[in-house]
Design a protein around this motif. Structure first.
Motif, PDB file in Angstrom:
ATOM      1  N   LYS A   1       0.845  -1.188   0.000  1.00  0.00           N
ATOM      2  CA  LYS A   1       0.000   0.000   0.000  1.00  0.00           C
ATOM      3  C   LYS A   1       0.883   1.242   0.000  1.00  0.00           C
ATOM      4  O   LYS A   1       1.890   1.289   0.713  1.00  0.00           O
ATOM      5  CB  LYS A   1      -0.922  -0.002   1.229  1.00  0.00           C
TER       6      LYS A   1
ATOM      7  N   GLU B   1      -5.023  -8.112   4.077  1.00  0.00           N
ATOM      8  CA  GLU B   1      -6.036  -7.568   3.173  1.00  0.00           C
ATOM      9  C   GLU B   1      -6.742  -8.701   2.425  1.00  0.00           C
ATOM     10  O   GLU B   1      -7.951  -8.622   2.182  1.00  0.00           O
ATOM     11  CB  GLU B   1      -5.387  -6.609   2.169  1.00  0.00           C
TER      12      GLU B   1
ATOM     13  N   ASP C   1      -3.303  -3.367  -2.023  1.00  0.00           N
ATOM     14  CA  ASP C   1      -4.251  -3.266  -0.909  1.00  0.00           C
ATOM     15  C   ASP C   1      -5.315  -2.197  -1.175  1.00  0.00           C
ATOM     16  O   ASP C   1      -6.423  -2.275  -0.653  1.00  0.00           O
ATOM     17  CB  ASP C   1      -3.512  -2.942   0.394  1.00  0.00           C
TER      18      ASP C   1
END
Length: 293
Positions: free
Chosen positions: A51, A216, A272
């Motif tokens: 991310k 995730e 993510d």
């Protein structure tokens, strides 16, 4: 809540600055090459982010940015089709629930279907097992002037097959080809040579690994169970494969190290945040096409 404002007092007048709506705020520049695995660099998959800071401030702005990317890519695809000199091959690999299908859908939504081909590769058929491991993807390569998309690809043969060696034994290979000490190096070499051949003949290759965190993935699996409109996406086999997470990460790491080269690089896309991933992919895809025009 009342939005905060800033006021500055000048001689004889006051200037009030209202907050800028999210969809009008300047966006961060997407430097897709930052996610490229440079040939010769040693990849440690655990150090690559899943991310990054969002390139958009709101969902409205995300849609606007994606529309702009898709519009530009559609225009470039028309040039690609008209010139009939090059083909573009986009390869997508990822763990389950990383968002490959939705990324392909959103990124290619505005491209003329006559100039775009999408192929998904699942478990090989008996006919495919009777050929070498590159045969089934070679049959689906895009013609010049077109964009080809592989949703999974020949890389399955050094990923899932490496994690599950029983699949390798089912391929009917001669005994001398089943040496675990040499077979993966040999397959990497075959892939590099195959992709170099394609590049020399006008096919531009870009490979995306959608890098999803294990946490995730867990959240997305739970959403598939709890949300009725996502139930169809859930499979018990997905949960079973989570047991092999570390083995898959090792297989991906070895694959990226061995097969990311200048003419067919890998891009490790933080997955993510689905919106961010789509922006990174669309930015790289359009830039790849524009490099030839």
């Amino acid at each position: 809540m009342t939005p905060r404002v800033a006021a500055f007092v000048y001689p004889q007048k006051t200037v009030t600055l209202l907050p800028t709506p999210d969809d009008e705020r300047p966006t961060m520049s997407i430097k897709s090459k930052e996610f490229r695995v440079v040939e010769g660099d040693k990849v440690n998959i655990n150090k690559w982010p899943t991310k990054v800071e969002p390139y958009y401030a709101s969902k409205k702005q995300l849609k606007k940015m994606l529309r702009a990317h898709v519009k530009e890519m559609s225009e470039l695809q028309n040039l690609l089709y008209a010139s009939n000199r090059y083909a573009v091959l986009l390869i997508f690999q990822a763990m389950d629930a990383a968002g490959k299908d939705s990324a392909i859908k959103h990124v290619m939504s505005g491209v003329n279907p006559q100039g775009c081909q999408v192929f998904s590769f699942k478990h090989p058929s008996l006919e495919e097992l009777d050929h070498d491991f590159l045969w089934r993807t070679a049959r689906a390569l895009p013609e010049r002037g077109r964009i080809g998309i592989f949703n999974r690809s020949h890389y399955e043969e050094v990923l899932i097959v490496r994690v599950h060696p029983e699949l390798l034994r089912a391929e009917g290979l001669p005994d001398e080809a089943l040496d675990d000490k040499t077979i993966w190096r040999a397959r990497y070499r075959s892939i590099r040579h195959f992709e170099a051949h394609l590049h020399r003949n006008g096919t531009r290759i870009v490979k995306f690994f959608l890098h999803l965190s294990k946490e995730e993935q867990r959240k997305r699996f739970l959403a598939r169970i709890e949300e009725p409109d996502k139930n169809w996406k859930f499979s018990r086999s997905d949960v079973e494969e989570r047991k092999y997470w570390d083995d898959y990460m090792n297989a991906y790491e070895a694959c990226l190290n061995a097969t990311s080269v200048r003419h067919s690089p890998w891009y490790v896309v933080p997955a993510d945040d689905k919106g961010n991933a789509r922006l990174i992919i669309s930015a790289r895809a359009k830039d790849e096409i524009s490099d030839d025009y």
